[in-house]
Write an enzyme that holds these catalytic residues in place. Structure first.
Site, short mmCIF file in Angstrom:
data_model
loop_
_atom_site.label_atom_id
_atom_site.label_comp_id
_atom_site.label_asym_id
_atom_site.label_seq_id
_atom_site.Cartn_x
_atom_site.Cartn_y
_atom_site.Cartn_z
N ASP A 90 -19.99 36.05 40.14
CA ASP A 90 -20.76 36.68 41.20
C ASP A 90 -20.69 38.18 40.96
OD1 ASP A 90 -22.32 37.01 43.45
OD2 ASP A 90 -21.18 35.60 44.65
N GLU B 276 -28.60 38.39 60.10
CA GLU B 276 -27.71 37.39 59.52
C GLU B 276 -28.05 37.25 58.04
OE1 GLU B 276 -27.98 33.28 60.65
OE2 GLU B 276 -30.16 33.24 60.60
#
Length: 888
Positions: free
Chosen positions: A283, A631
């Site tokens: 990542d 979000e």
């Protein structure tokens, strides 16, 4: 070898050695130049991809090898290796690369419960990806978001509704996730026996689902039961069934090891047990977490971090840690160069499998025309998936569908006309943004449509609008002066200057500067803002990449290197008619640039205008929910109920609850439409509103899907891929990764709406369940059932198959082991068959072992889970259960 020899010669003091070094340097340079004509083995198309990759790696110096292990790998001209950027995204359509079809967000894909449909979506997305890639190559572009290696899908388990990135997943169930994930991967990677269409990447491996704000430092522990029963099955299916060619490791630690440096995850499980043959990518900047302060604290230096990651199996670095630190690690003997060779061979094998070193004529995927991008065929598929993702949560007294003869309707709410909520995160740039307001207006051309925003999406987060031209000044002109530069540093003379009446740009195929050879440019806008009303304003610049906004010569807001469009903003008191200097500096280095100068008067009344238009209408459609602006992934947003991308509460924001109650108090027919990426505790609405539709983040045509359901042009059949809980107080701590009291499998309380819930405009009956009374363990269990549409409307039914182990300690309440979405005309019946393998009905022990033992097994088949009452039940569908015996 060459670099080491030259270094050795330079360290000699003798004039002879120095002279010989110069002579040798000229000779070696001649050899390197001559390399272009050498018939390298890696250029031989008759050789296997693995052999070609090994040969290519063997030709490289250590420095060259290391340079190819970062996501933005440079060219090696002497070997004919072009530059390549490994970073690309296609979570729900090709993302961040200009025009593309935008499909429903991942959670909506899961809500379809239609795995074959998601295969079709994967095929469409990969068609667009291939077409775009080859167009970029022809234009000489090899930058970020232009390659063929895609960091999709996100098959983490949505174990907690607070997680902001849960919207990217297919829900809380490992089986549903695996079926959707396998089909999407197969669609993306293609069916050619030789060449991959794309490389898909299963992420984030493993035990990863928030919190976002502490993901760089958290260390999670689970039992082996939870690991092998919940967190790993979708990844195992991606590897073993879909042959996914890439896996992305997660930021967090698992059992004290960083996931990107985990021997357990990357070696013992992924490669040894599952036989994974592809490559692992970190990542982004996750390797930095190994050594940077206040993070994992595993090592002390970048060289040690890089060596640890590679030695444990992370081949590619999204970030800047490997290069040049792996050079140092090899020279200091922290890692052997052979491990560098192994990692790079895996990477180069992927590039060969994609056909990057072979002529286009040999690769069938290179022939896909650009006309597939944003084509009508793909538009129709996006509409179909959006329709199938709609979940009708409640429909008391058949409130829906609405009559098209309605004379007036009020469409109210912060999500009624908000374009961003259609798209979610990680999205492309669509030509269409069909909001509920737009779709309903088109659906009812003869009706009076009233609209009001009604509330902020959350208190402290107003919806911004484009600043109009008559409030911007540049000399005697309305608008701002724009100076356009052909670089990202505002250097030199602008390519041109012009007046832009408004700053509201979303460039797609055509960049603002003609004949620009790269995707790098910058724009400086200057002028004045002159408000027409006094008050408190929020002013912001929304952009894809870097932007700064100056107000009266003071820097007020900025951001850089953003993955998704983000708004840098500030609050300011403004006086009517007064002139304020404004300067915006925008830089672009992505491929789908956009820039929008926005504002909103934050102290204006939103509620009362909504009440007034509601009073005028026969029916009210209230569009509430959440937004990807509050979000999502590791965001700076901190509001009541929201915590840096995640949520700290799961109710609707207070501003929306107030609007909901005020509108409902009018006593008029009211339908609640939710647009959101995660479950909401809409307890009051469930008790008081007669009809509720869950629409997720439904893609560029989402408004059409909503309107089609509301007015009966489509019979909804989506099912919840997650549990809707009543309160965060019913859940364990967010950082507790044990599955106890989580998801439908282990939750001990009463959910508001259960996993698998969804209503229809027709009804379905289940009969003639055929299952053996006894089954010898380790044999398949065959299940047959007849499903009939007993209503007067054609529709889809999602047949769900669950097993429950009776009397077994620590067993799940029930486990989904099969599902099929079928279409039935009114009065039609179909026989549905399932085959439950021993692996599917096995129990996972505390040690993580799969056990098949004698005992009682309850099997339920229906359009829902059994055992729920009231609003949590699905009265439009049936269910049958049977207990059978597993015997030796």
């Amino acid at each position: 070898m060459v670099s080491n020899l030259l270094s050795s010669l330079k360290n000699r003091n003798s004039c002879f050695f120095q002279s010989m070094g110069i002579i040798l340097l000229f000779a070696l340079n001649s050899c390197i130049t001559a390399d272009k004509s050498i018939a390298y083995k890696f250029k031989d198309e008759t050789q296997s991809f693995d052999e070609r990759a090994k040969d290519l790696v063997s030709q490289m110096t250590l420095k060259e090898k290391v340079s190819q292990m970062r996501y933005d790998a440079p060219a090696i001209e002497r070997l004919g290796v072009p530059a390549y950027n490994w970073w690309n995204e296609c979570l729900h359509g090709v993302a961040r690369a200009g025009e593309a079809t935008v499909f429903p967000q991942g959670i909506g894909m899961g809500a379809t419960w239609n795995a074959p449909l998601i295969f079709d979506m994967g095929t469409a997305v990969s068609d667009e990806a291939r077409a775009k890639h080859h167009k970029f190559i022809k234009e000489g572009k090899r930058g970020i978001y232009q390659g063929l290696t895609f960091w999709t899908p996100n098959i983490n388990i949505f174990r907690d509704p607070r997680w902001g990135r849960g919207q990217e997943t297919y829900g809380e169930d490992p089986y549903l996730t695996s079926r959707i994930g396998v089909n999407y991967i197969n669609g993306l990677q293609g069916d050619d026996s030789k060449y991959l269409k794309l490389v898909a990447t299963a992420k984030h491996f493993a035990v990863h689902s928030g919190p976002e704000k502490s993901r760089h430092e958290d260390n999670y522990h689970t039992s082996n039961k939870d690991l092998f029963e919940t967190y790993l099955p979708a990844f195992e299916a991606a590897v073993k069934e879909a042959n996914v060619h890439s896996v992305m490791c997660a930021y967090n630690r698992f059992r004290d090891e960083a996931c990107c440096g985990s021997d357990l995850l990357l070696n013992r499980i992924l490669r040894d047990d599952w036989g994974f043959k592809g490559y692992v990518v970190s990542d982004c900047w996750a390797i930095n977490d190994f050594w940077e302060p206040n993070k994992h604290g595993l090592v002390e230096t970048p060289a040690e971090a890089s060596a640890l990651a590679v030695s444990r199996g992370t081949d590619l670095n999204c970030g800047s840690c490997y290069d040049p630190n792996l050079n140092e690690a090899v020279l200091k003997k922290i890692i052997d160069e052979e491990k560098i060779d192994l990692a790079l061979t895996r990477l180069m094998t992927a590039r060969f499998k994609l056909g990057m070193f072979d002529p286009d004529e040999a690769v069938k995927w290179a022939k896909i025309p650009y006309s597939v991008v944003a084509s009508q065929k793909h538009y129709d598929l996006s509409k179909k998936i959006a329709r199938e993702s709609m979940v009708l949560l409640k429909n008391e007294n058949n409130t829906l569908p609405l009559s098209k003869s309605i004379k007036s309707i009020a469409v109210i709410g912060p999500n009624a006309n908000a374009e961003q909520v259609l798209l979610g995160n990680y999205h492309g740039t669509p030509h269409n943004k069909i909001t509920p307001l737009k779709a309903i207006t088109e659906k009812l051309p003869n009706a009076t449509i009233y609209y009001a925003q009604g509330s902020e999406i959350a208190e402290g987060w107003p919806l911004l609008e484009t600043i109009p031209a008559d409030c911007l000044k540049n000399g005697n002109s309305n608008g701002l002066k724009g100076d356009y530069f052909g670089n990202i540093n505002f250097e030199g003379t602008p390519k041109f200057s012009r007046n832009d009446s408004v700053i509201d740009f979303g460039w797609m195929n055509k960049k603002p500067i003609d004949n620009l050879e790269t995707d790098e440019f910058s724009i400086r806008w200057t002028g004045q803002i002159i408000p027409k009303e006094s008050g408190t304003y929020r002013i912001g610049i929304k952009a894809r990449s870097g932007a700064k906004i100056y107000f009266n010569d003071t820097l007020k807001a900025e951001f850089t290197n953003d993955h998704d469009p983000k708004t840098g903003y500030f609050d300011q008191e403004l006086e009517k008619g007064k002139s304020y200097n404004v300067k915006i500096e925008y830089t672009n280095y992505h491929t789908d640039p956009q820039a929008h100068l926005l504002w909103v008067k934050t102290d204006k009344d939103l509620l009362n205008p909504a009440i007034e238009v509601a009073k005028k209408a026969e029916v009210i459609v209230l569009c509430l929910g959440l937004s990807p602006e509050i979000e999502g992934e590791e965001m700076p947003v901190v509001l009541e109920g929201f915590d840096k991308g995640d949520r700290s509460e799961i109710e609707l924001p207070k501003s929306q609850i107030k609007l909901l109650k005020e509108i409902q108090a009018l006593g008029k027919p009211t339908i609640l439409v939710l647009l959101n990426g995660s479950a909401l505790a809409i307890n009051w609405a469930a008790d008081n509103v007669s009809a509720i539709l869950e629409a997720w983040y439904p893609g560029e045509f989402g408004g059409y899907a909503i309107a089609d359901v509301l007015f009966g042009d489509y019979n909804p059949a989506g099912r919840l891929p997650v549990t809707f809980y009543k309160s965060v107080n019913d859940l364990p701590d967010f950082k507790n990764y044990n599955m106890e009291n989580r998801t439908y499998k282990y939750f001990k309380g009463d959910p508001l709406f259960p996993f698998g819930h969804g209503l229809s405009y027709t009804s379905f009956e289940y009969t003639n369940l055929n299952i053996p009374d006894e089954v010898t363990i380790n044999n398949d269990i065959n299940v047959n059932v007849e499903v009939k549409n007993t209503g007067v409307v054609d529709g889809d039914e999602v047949v769900q198959l669950y097993v429950s182990h009776k009397g077994k300690a620590n067993a799940a309440t029930r486990t989904l082991v099969g599902f099929e979405r079928i279409h039935l005309k009114a009065g039609e019946a179909k026989k549905v068959t399932f085959n439950i393998s021993p692996k599917s009905y096995a129990l996972i022990s505390d040690e993580g072992e799969s056990l098949v033992e004698p005992g009682s097994l309850e099997i339920s088949v229906g359009g829902k889970q059994p055992g729920f009452k009231g609003v949590a039940d699905t009265p439009t569908s049936g269910v049958i259960t049977k207990i059978i015996s597993l015997i030796n």
